[in-house]
Design a protein around this motif. Structure first.
Motif, PDB file in Angstrom:
ATOM      1  N   ASN A 233       0.848  -1.194   0.000  1.00 13.58           N
ATOM      2  CA  ASN A 233       0.000   0.000   0.000  1.00 13.58           C
ATOM      3  C   ASN A 233       0.880   1.239   0.000  1.00 13.58           C
ATOM      4  O   ASN A 233       2.027   1.189   0.440  1.00 13.58           O
ATOM      5  CB  ASN A 233      -0.883   0.024   1.243  1.00 13.58           C
ATOM      6  CG  ASN A 233      -2.018  -0.965   1.130  1.00 13.58           C
ATOM      7  OD1 ASN A 233      -2.434  -1.330   0.039  1.00 13.58           O
ATOM      8  ND2 ASN A 233      -2.492  -1.423   2.267  1.00 13.58           N
ATOM      9  N   PRO A 234       0.340   2.377  -0.439  1.00 11.00           N
ATOM     10  CA  PRO A 234       1.142   3.602  -0.460  1.00 11.00           C
ATOM     11  C   PRO A 234       1.760   3.948   0.894  1.00 11.00           C
ATOM     12  O   PRO A 234       2.883   4.435   0.951  1.00 11.00           O
ATOM     13  CB  PRO A 234       0.125   4.672  -0.866  1.00 11.00           C
ATOM     14  CG  PRO A 234      -0.892   3.936  -1.666  1.00 11.00           C
ATOM     15  CD  PRO A 234      -0.991   2.580  -1.047  1.00 11.00           C
ATOM     16  N   ASP A 235       1.040   3.659   1.985  1.00 11.16           N
ATOM     17  CA  ASP A 235       1.590   4.041   3.294  1.00 11.16           C
ATOM     18  C   ASP A 235       2.842   3.230   3.639  1.00 11.16           C
ATOM     19  O   ASP A 235       3.757   3.734   4.286  1.00 11.16           O
ATOM     20  CB  ASP A 235       0.536   3.914   4.396  1.00 11.16           C
ATOM     21  CG  ASP A 235      -0.110   2.552   4.434  1.00 11.16           C
ATOM     22  OD1 ASP A 235      -0.879   2.242   3.512  1.00 11.16           O
ATOM     23  OD2 ASP A 235       0.167   1.794   5.376  1.00 11.16           O
TER      24      ASP A 235
ATOM     25  N   THR B 222       5.651   4.924   1.797  1.00  5.66           N
ATOM     26  CA  THR B 222       6.040   6.163   2.469  1.00  5.66           C
ATOM     27  C   THR B 222       6.902   5.848   3.684  1.00  5.66           C
ATOM     28  O   THR B 222       7.879   6.533   3.970  1.00  5.66           O
ATOM     29  CB  THR B 222       4.796   6.951   2.885  1.00  5.66           C
ATOM     30  OG1 THR B 222       3.931   7.054   1.761  1.00  5.66           O
ATOM     31  CG2 THR B 222       5.167   8.340   3.367  1.00  5.66           C
ATOM     32  N   LYS B 223       6.533   4.783   4.395  1.00  7.86           N
ATOM     33  CA  LYS B 223       7.308   4.394   5.570  1.00  7.86           C
ATOM     34  C   LYS B 223       8.727   3.983   5.191  1.00  7.86           C
ATOM     35  O   LYS B 223       9.673   4.234   5.924  1.00  7.86           O
ATOM     36  CB  LYS B 223       6.610   3.226   6.274  1.00  7.86           C
ATOM     37  CG  LYS B 223       6.234   3.578   7.691  1.00  7.86           C
ATOM     38  CD  LYS B 223       5.369   2.531   8.332  1.00  7.86           C
ATOM     39  CE  LYS B 223       4.159   3.210   8.930  1.00  7.86           C
ATOM     40  NZ  LYS B 223       2.957   2.424   8.913  1.00  7.86           N
TER      41      LYS B 223
ATOM     42  N   MET C 272       2.906   9.024  11.260  1.00  8.67           N
ATOM     43  CA  MET C 272       3.391   7.723  10.823  1.00  8.67           C
ATOM     44  C   MET C 272       4.557   7.219  11.665  1.00  8.67           C
ATOM     45  O   MET C 272       4.633   6.040  11.980  1.00  8.67           O
ATOM     46  CB  MET C 272       3.798   7.853   9.363  1.00  8.67           C
ATOM     47  CG  MET C 272       4.534   6.686   8.808  1.00  8.67           C
ATOM     48  SD  MET C 272       5.056   7.043   7.137  1.00  8.67           S
ATOM     49  CE  MET C 272       6.519   8.008   7.429  1.00  8.67           C
TER      50      MET C 272
END
Ligand SMILES: Nc1ncnc2c1ncn2[C@@H]1O[C@H](COP(=O)(O)OP(=O)(O)O)[C@@H](O)[C@H]1O
Ligand SMILES: [Mg+2]
Lengths: 406, 282
Positions: B98-100, B103-104, B132
């Motif tokens: 997933n995009p998150d 990003t992480k 986050m």
């Protein structure tokens, strides 16, 4: 400068505490010391039901207003909470008379067990609190389980799926096969109600039903407010504002939606249990989707995304629908002039029109997405006080800064 | 010098439309790399494949030397697939984060059509991006068990806003800022996630020449200050030529050229692809 700021921030807290204390004292007075007039006999149930609906609205607002999830499962989670609460608080000896056609599977009562340990009054109260938490947890567990499939759906589908879930729950709870727990389509009764909340001091009995309800609702609403003002609450609002941006900034949509759904359902469960306490009997058939719509309506009237709005709207709505507009059904105006079309059902007509007007012309609701701030009120008071002292300009700057800090 | 991002044979097909076709590129650490091409060439779609918004139909993306996204045509797409290298990754497991997650791992982005959280202030917009990496769970957050963490997040946010010159607007609604500042804020918000790689989708869109000029300096500054690698999509050719270390050009989803700015400026295919759209500041 800093000192004044700290002082001012505390003023807000003090005002909030004083207001709460006043409400609590009023609750005790109403239950015990004020004479039972037709006024108080109407006021008490309206306040009680208003408080319960305030919690239900706040719970729904968390999901619909703060997370942007259009969910319509409220009545289902209330039903679960209410039934769990009732089933685990019916005194053991009463099971055979409640479950007439079934062999009751649950043969214990948590308040009863605790009463045996720490005495009747406190035992019942603590037992009820534990039972409320269990009711909420079971509702939350259901939310967790159905969250996996439904939270991946887009808005409209989510609404349909949760609505369907609530209707299925309503049918399942009336199914004979679960009769040993749910009593089939018969009602559950004889569990601990609000009037069971009392403490004995010698020969004097202190009734605590209304106070108990208010304290539980305050604690629950306060928890939601704490959540909303935390880092997680901000993440939920980010999801509401723009899912794609939220995800791109590292916020896991599924995880956060799940958190919101579970917490909202927990409080819906607790609210359902409180409603069961208030009603003294509970029957699954009553938890129709109309109940969810009614709560949604209150949320909209109060303002989507405003906790204080939800609270104000629920008290107002309950007072209007259950009390103030009653005269419309009773055939006369203030008991003086008889008006022929004031008869049964006319109240509902007027009520619907009022709601239509609100929804059409005040679509942001009473509060929009603003909150009543005790700090703001505190600031206002300080400003008024300071104006009297003619030190207005300096004070203005301080209180403005205080508000920004909030 | 190692590559921060390695994109290999990525194809993105929507129904019958191949928006990105067999794209391969490398982004070396600490560099500013540009992706250019006419409107509809598939640049934003390429970004979306890298950041997990779309799962590419086929292809591999590696970040810091580790596979981050990997895909192969599946289901109906097996028959409909129009791209190349159909079988290339079929024997390997699919990776579809997933995009998150991405990003992480350390990739942050901005959007072509600004996506700030509109009901929130400038300060909150940046603060939320800190969520986050906050060390807390929902209970410790509700019960304020870790007030230090919240304080740290707020201090870091304030510091970041000061560095970006946005602190005077901190209590204003993000969407009430002028367009140029909104773009700056979106970059600040992306920086708040502590990225290693920053993807900018048309950061100068809607800016006047003066602002574009400033933006060029700004991008170099943040690259140096935060040790970033920057990958950007841009239409302003003077900006691209001025700041890019390397440029990739795509048209109709396919790469048509790559090289340092001088090479691209003199490449006939690029000039042809851009004829008539060179001044399109959309
Ligand atoms: N979600 C989608 N579904 C279908 N087609 C898409 C989708 N996203 C992009 N496209 C198509 O892919 C092509 C490339 O679009 P895009 O990447 O936005 O171009 P650019 O950013 O280079 O201007 C366009 O033809 C667009 O219509
Ligand atoms: Mg684009």
């Amino acid at each position: 400068m800093t000192n004044t700021l700290v002082k001012k921030n505390n003023t807000g807290k003090y005002i909030a505490i004083i207001c709460l204390a006043l409400v609590y004292i009023l609750a005790i007075l109403l239950d015990n010391f004020l004479p039972a007039t037709s006024f108080t006999l109407m006021l008490i149930p309206v306040l009680q039901k208003g408080a319960i609906y305030a919690l239900l609205c706040v719970s729904m607002n968390l999901l619909n207003g703060f997370t942007g999830l259009f969910s319509l499962g409220q009545a289902g989670f209330m039903l679960i909470g209410g039934y769990v609460y009732a089933a685990i608080t019916i005194p053991a000896a009463q099971h055979d008379s409640v479950y007439q056609y079934f062999d009751s599977a649950i043969r214990f009562s948590i308040p009863e067990i605790l009463s045996n340990v720490i005495g009747k009054g406190p035992g019942t109260i603590v037992g009820v609190i534990i039972s409320l938490i269990i009711a909420g947890l079971i509702a939350a567990l259901f939310a967790f389980l159905i969250g996996f499939p439904v939270l991946r759906l887009k808005s409209d589908y989510l609404a349909i799926a949760t609505l369907g879930f609530a209707e299925i729950i309503r049918a399942v709870f009336q199914w004979e096969g679960l009769g040993a727990i749910t009593n089939g389509s018969n009602q559950l009764r004889k569990y601990v109600t609000l009037s069971g909340m009392e403490l004995n001091f010698g020969s004097f009995t202190l009734e605590l039903g209304t106070l108990f309800l208010f304290v539980i609702v305050t604690v629950c609403v306060a928890l939601v407010v704490l959540l909303i003002n935390s880092s997680y609450g901000r993440a939920l609002k980010a999801i509401r504002d723009d899912e794609i941006a939220a995800e791109a900034m590292g916020i896991s949509l599924f995880k956060h939606k799940m958190i919101s759904f579970i917490i909202s359902s927990f409080f819906a469960g607790v609210g359902g249990a409180l409603l069961a306490m208030f009603q003294t009997t509970i029957q699954a058939n009553a938890f129709k989707s109309a109940m969810t719509y009614e709560i949604l309506l209150m949320v909209v009237i109060g303002g989507i995304g405003s906790i204080s709005g939800s609270c104000i709207a629920s008290f107002l709505y309950i007072a209007l629908s259950e009390w103030i507009l009653r005269f419309l059904d009773e055939g006369s105006l203030f008991g003086l002039i008889s008006v022929p079309f004031f008869r049964d059902g006319f109240r509902k007509v007027v009520f619907s029109v009022v709601i239509m007007i609100i929804v059409l012309f005040f679509s942001k609701g009473i509060m929009g997405d603003k909150e009543i701030s005790f700090k703001g009120i505190g600031g206002l008071l300080t400003r008024l006080k300071n104006k009297k002292k003619k030190t207005a300009p300096a004070a203005e700057a301080v209180s403005e800064e205080g508000e920004a800090n909030e | 010098m190692s590559n921060v991002l390695h994109v290999e044979n990525v194809t993105m097909q929507f129904g019958g439309v191949v928006a990105v076709n067999n794209l391969s590129l490398d982004i070396p650490e600490g560099k500013i790399v540009a992706l250019i091409g006419p409107n509809g060439a598939g640049k934003t779609t390429a970004f979306n494949c890298i950041t997990g918004v779309y799962q590419p139909t086929s292809g591999l993306v590696e970040f810091m030397g580790k596979p981050m996204v990997r895909s192969t045509p599946k289901g109906k797409m097996k028959k409909q697939y129009k791209g190349q290298n159909k079988e290339l990754y079929s024997s390997q497991s699919v990776i579809d984060p997933n995009p998150d997650h991405i990003t992480k791992l350390g990739i942050a982005r901005t959007f072509q059509n600004i996506r700030l959280w509109k009901s929130m202030t400038v300060f909150e917009n940046v603060l939320i991006a800190k969520h986050m990496r906050a060390k807390q769970n929902v209970f410790s957050a509700i019960f304020r068990a870790n007030a230090k963490e919240e304080k740290r997040m707020r201090e870091e946010t304030m510091a970041l806003l000061q560095e970006q010159g946005l602190d005077k607007f901190k209590d204003e609604l993000a969407t009430s800022l002028p367009y140029g500042l909104q773009r700056r804020l979106e970059i600040a918000r992306a920086l708040a996630t502590n990225p290693k790689l920053l993807l900018l989708d048309e950061p100068a869109a809607g800016m006047n020449p003066q602002e574009t000029q400033e933006l060029a300096e700004f991008i170099k500054q943040i690259r140096d200050k935060y040790n970033l690698t920057i990958f950007l999509i841009e239409h302003h050719m003077d900006l691209v030529m001025k700041i890019s270390d390397y440029i990739y050009v795509i048209d109709f989803g396919s790469k048509i050229a790559e090289g340092v700015p001088e090479e691209i400026q003199n490449n006939q295919r690029v000039i042809d692809a851009y004829l008539g759209v060179a001044d399109d500041d959309e």
